[in-house]
Scaffold this active site. Structure first.
Site, short mmCIF file in Angstrom:
data_model
loop_
_atom_site.label_atom_id
_atom_site.label_comp_id
_atom_site.label_asym_id
_atom_site.label_seq_id
_atom_site.Cartn_x
_atom_site.Cartn_y
_atom_site.Cartn_z
N ASP A 1 6.02 -7.70 1.09
CA ASP A 1 6.29 -8.01 -0.32
C ASP A 1 7.18 -6.91 -0.92
OD1 ASP A 1 2.96 -6.86 -0.82
OD2 ASP A 1 4.71 -5.82 -1.61
N LEU B 1 -10.52 0.08 0.51
CA LEU B 1 -11.71 -0.51 -0.13
C LEU B 1 -12.97 -0.21 0.67
CD1 LEU B 1 -12.42 -2.29 -2.57
CD2 LEU B 1 -12.25 -4.29 -1.08
N TYR C 1 5.93 -18.88 5.37
CA TYR C 1 6.62 -17.77 4.68
C TYR C 1 7.20 -18.20 3.34
CZ TYR C 1 5.58 -14.76 8.53
OH TYR C 1 4.88 -14.02 9.45
N ARG D 1 4.41 -17.86 0.89
CA ARG D 1 4.14 -16.45 0.51
C ARG D 1 5.25 -15.91 -0.39
NH1 ARG D 1 2.96 -13.49 5.96
NH2 ARG D 1 2.68 -11.69 4.57
N HIS E 1 7.54 -3.79 8.93
CA HIS E 1 7.33 -5.16 9.40
C HIS E 1 8.28 -6.15 8.73
CE1 HIS E 1 2.91 -4.19 10.70
NE2 HIS E 1 3.82 -3.69 11.53
N GLN F 1 3.55 -1.66 5.74
CA GLN F 1 3.43 -2.79 6.66
C GLN F 1 3.66 -4.10 5.89
OE1 GLN F 1 -0.15 -2.18 9.55
NE2 GLN F 1 -0.63 -1.11 7.65
N ASN F 2 3.70 -3.98 4.57
CA ASN F 2 3.78 -5.17 3.72
C ASN F 2 5.20 -5.72 3.68
OD1 ASN F 2 1.11 -4.62 3.21
ND2 ASN F 2 1.51 -3.65 1.23
N THR G 1 -5.15 -0.43 4.36
CA THR G 1 -4.90 -1.09 5.64
C THR G 1 -6.15 -1.03 6.51
OG1 THR G 1 -3.48 -1.17 7.62
CG2 THR G 1 -3.83 0.99 6.63
C1 BV8 Z 1 4.60 -4.25 18.98
C2 BV8 Z 1 4.22 -9.85 10.05
C3 BV8 Z 1 5.70 -3.75 20.99
C4 BV8 Z 1 4.77 -10.12 8.73
C5 BV8 Z 1 2.57 -8.47 11.06
C6 BV8 Z 1 -0.95 -0.94 21.01
C7 BV8 Z 1 0.31 -0.40 20.78
C8 BV8 Z 1 1.36 -1.22 20.37
C9 BV8 Z 1 1.14 -2.60 20.19
C10 BV8 Z 1 -0.11 -3.12 20.42
C11 BV8 Z 1 -1.16 -2.30 20.83
N1 BV8 Z 1 -2.25 -3.08 20.97
C12 BV8 Z 1 -1.93 -4.36 20.64
C13 BV8 Z 1 -0.64 -4.43 20.32
C14 BV8 Z 1 0.08 -5.65 19.94
C15 BV8 Z 1 0.06 -5.94 18.44
C16 BV8 Z 1 -1.25 -5.59 17.79
O1 BV8 Z 1 -1.37 -4.53 17.18
N2 BV8 Z 1 -2.21 -6.48 17.88
C17 BV8 Z 1 -3.48 -6.26 17.21
C18 BV8 Z 1 -3.97 -7.57 16.60
C19 BV8 Z 1 -4.44 -5.70 18.24
N3 BV8 Z 1 1.13 -5.26 17.79
C20 BV8 Z 1 2.36 -5.81 17.79
O2 BV8 Z 1 2.61 -6.86 18.35
C21 BV8 Z 1 3.46 -5.07 17.05
N4 BV8 Z 1 4.60 -5.01 17.91
O3 BV8 Z 1 3.71 -3.52 19.28
O4 BV8 Z 1 5.73 -4.39 19.74
C22 BV8 Z 1 7.05 -3.80 21.55
C23 BV8 Z 1 7.48 -2.74 22.32
C24 BV8 Z 1 8.75 -2.77 22.85
C25 BV8 Z 1 9.58 -3.86 22.59
C26 BV8 Z 1 9.15 -4.92 21.81
C27 BV8 Z 1 7.87 -4.90 21.28
C28 BV8 Z 1 3.93 -5.82 15.81
C29 BV8 Z 1 2.88 -5.81 14.76
C30 BV8 Z 1 3.44 -6.46 13.50
C31 BV8 Z 1 2.91 -7.84 13.39
N5 BV8 Z 1 3.31 -8.43 12.12
N6 BV8 Z 1 3.00 -9.07 9.97
C32 BV8 Z 1 3.76 -10.82 7.91
O5 BV8 Z 1 3.47 -12.00 8.20
O6 BV8 Z 1 3.27 -10.19 6.97
S1 BV8 Z 1 1.07 -7.71 11.09
C33 BV8 Z 1 0.16 -7.99 9.70
O7 BV8 Z 1 -1.01 -7.18 9.83
C34 BV8 Z 1 0.81 -7.51 8.43
O8 BV8 Z 1 2.07 -6.94 8.62
C35 BV8 Z 1 -0.13 -6.47 7.93
O9 BV8 Z 1 0.53 -5.47 7.29
C36 BV8 Z 1 -0.70 -5.98 9.19
C37 BV8 Z 1 -1.91 -5.12 9.12
O10 BV8 Z 1 -2.81 -5.70 8.26
P1 BV8 Z 1 -3.23 -4.88 6.94
O11 BV8 Z 1 -2.01 -4.60 6.15
O12 BV8 Z 1 -4.07 -3.74 7.34
O13 BV8 Z 1 -4.04 -5.99 6.19
P2 BV8 Z 1 -5.55 -6.41 6.50
O14 BV8 Z 1 -5.82 -7.67 5.75
O15 BV8 Z 1 -5.81 -6.34 7.97
O16 BV8 Z 1 -6.42 -5.24 5.85
C38 BV8 Z 1 -6.37 -5.05 4.45
C39 BV8 Z 1 -7.19 -3.80 4.17
O17 BV8 Z 1 -7.11 -3.53 2.78
C40 BV8 Z 1 -8.65 -3.96 4.53
O18 BV8 Z 1 -9.08 -2.80 5.19
C41 BV8 Z 1 -9.34 -4.08 3.16
O19 BV8 Z 1 -10.61 -3.46 3.17
C42 BV8 Z 1 -8.41 -3.30 2.28
N7 BV8 Z 1 -8.41 -3.74 0.88
C43 BV8 Z 1 -8.59 -5.00 0.40
N8 BV8 Z 1 -8.52 -4.96 -0.95
C44 BV8 Z 1 -8.26 -3.67 -1.31
C45 BV8 Z 1 -8.20 -2.90 -0.14
N9 BV8 Z 1 -7.98 -1.58 -0.16
C46 BV8 Z 1 -7.81 -1.00 -1.37
N10 BV8 Z 1 -7.85 -1.69 -2.54
C47 BV8 Z 1 -8.08 -3.01 -2.55
N11 BV8 Z 1 -8.14 -3.68 -3.72
#
Ligand code: BV8
Length: 228
Positions: A94, A202, A56, A59, A109, A91-92, A176
């Site tokens: 930053d 994208l 972190y 970052r 987040h 979700q960011n 996202t």
């Molecule tokens: C929770 C930390 C429960 C900070 C992050 C169903 C329901 C609920 C939960 C779950 C569920 N199934 C699974 C879960 C558990 C889990 C989860 O979702 N797992 C996934 C992998 C399946 N979720 C959790 O654990 C969450 N907590 O549910 O708690 C609970 C209930 C009761 C009591 C206690 C707890 C917590 C999730 C948060 C995790 N922390 N970040 C940090 O380090 O940054 S997540 C991380 O991924 C970031 O926060 C980020 O924001 C997030 C999502 O990623 P994206 O932002 O989408 O980024 P990514 O790279 O994936 O995609 C980028 C996109 O941009 C792409 O599509 C790309 O094409 C596009 N792009 C690229 N360039 C461009 C562009 N678009 C436009 N222009 C461009 N130039």
């Protein structure tokens, strides 16, 4: 946007990509450099706090060297000019939305520039390094962690977000992958409330089929065009 009175916007890492911030899942992204379970889970932090604090710190340092892009500025313009209710959820972790002019940003987040003390559980503004275990500005204990929501932790202000989704008439998801919940489920919540749903990304996200409309391309081009 004559007939639209309540807008909810969700942004992800893609909106900051053109500013030079790594996304998570694109090639060479953050998660390729690190295993999620090592750097974005409470277990990973307990196992190797220095690795996580260093991740972190890296970052936070990178953030200081980049600027907001036209997508951030377009959302700030929309917030300033839109007469109805407007909620920007990101979700960011930053601060580019704020530096781009947005006044109200809901960081579901958490934020890189905030520290959480695991002793007194008080948050403090933070833009320094943490790997050298500085004292908490409130209780002086050397127990700061990044104020970010890790996997398995509850995102912030979920009730407020679901309340806004329940009454939105437009939901726009920007930059996202739709890979992380509960954010990835917001489009379905919005649709159930009768909102129009638009994806600006994208490429098609994992949830693109839930959206009424999807436009694909760089946010720096799509978002200003959509706002205007
Ligand atoms: C929770 C930390 C429960 C900070 C992050 C169903 C329901 C609920 C939960 C779950 C569920 N199934 C699974 C879960 C558990 C889990 C989860 O979702 N797992 C996934 C992998 C399946 N979720 C959790 O654990 C969450 N907590 O549910 O708690 C609970 C209930 C009761 C009591 C206690 C707890 C917590 C999730 C948060 C995790 N922390 N970040 C940090 O380090 O940054 S997540 C991380 O991924 C970031 O926060 C980020 O924001 C997030 C999502 O990623 P994206 O932002 O989408 O980024 P990514 O790279 O994936 O995609 C980028 C996109 O941009 C792409 O599509 C790309 O094409 C596009 N792009 C690229 N360039 C461009 C562009 N678009 C436009 N222009 C461009 N130039």
């Amino acid at each position: 946007m004559a007939e639209i009175n309540r807008i909810v916007i969700l942004t992800g890492a893609g909106i900051s990509a053109e500013s030079g911030i790594d996304t998570f899942r694109s090639a060479g992204g953050l998660w390729e450099q690190h295993k999620v379970e090592d750097v974005a889970t409470p277990e990973g932090f307990a196992r190797d706090p220095d690795l996580v604090l260093g991740f972190y710190d890296m970052r936070r340092e990178a953030l200081a060297k980049v600027e907001p892009n036209p997508a951030h500025r377009a959302l700030a313009k929309l917030e300033a000019e839109f007469a109805g209710e407007f909620l920007l959820v990101t979700q960011n972790v930053d601060d580019l939305h704020e530096r781009g002019g947005s006044r109200q940003v809901l960081h579901m987040h958490g934020e890189l520039k905030s520290a959480l003390c695991t002793s007194c559980e008080i948050r403090s503004p933070w833009d320094d390094t943490m790997a050298n275990r500085p004292p908490c500005p409130v209780c002086q204990a050397p127990t700061l962690r990044p104020d970010v929501v890790w996997f398995g932790e509850m995102p912030y202000q979920m009730e407020r977000i679901y309340g806004a989704l329940g009454s939105a008439d437009l939901f726009v998801s920007i930059g996202t992958s739709g890979a992380v919940y509960p954010a990835a489920g917001f489009v379905q919540e919005a649709r159930q409330s009768g909102a129009q749903t638009l994806e600006l990304n994208l490429e098609p996200s994992e949830g693109t089929h839930f959206f009424h409309e999807a436009r694909h391309g760089p946010a720096g081009e799509l978002v200003p065009r959509w706002v205007d």
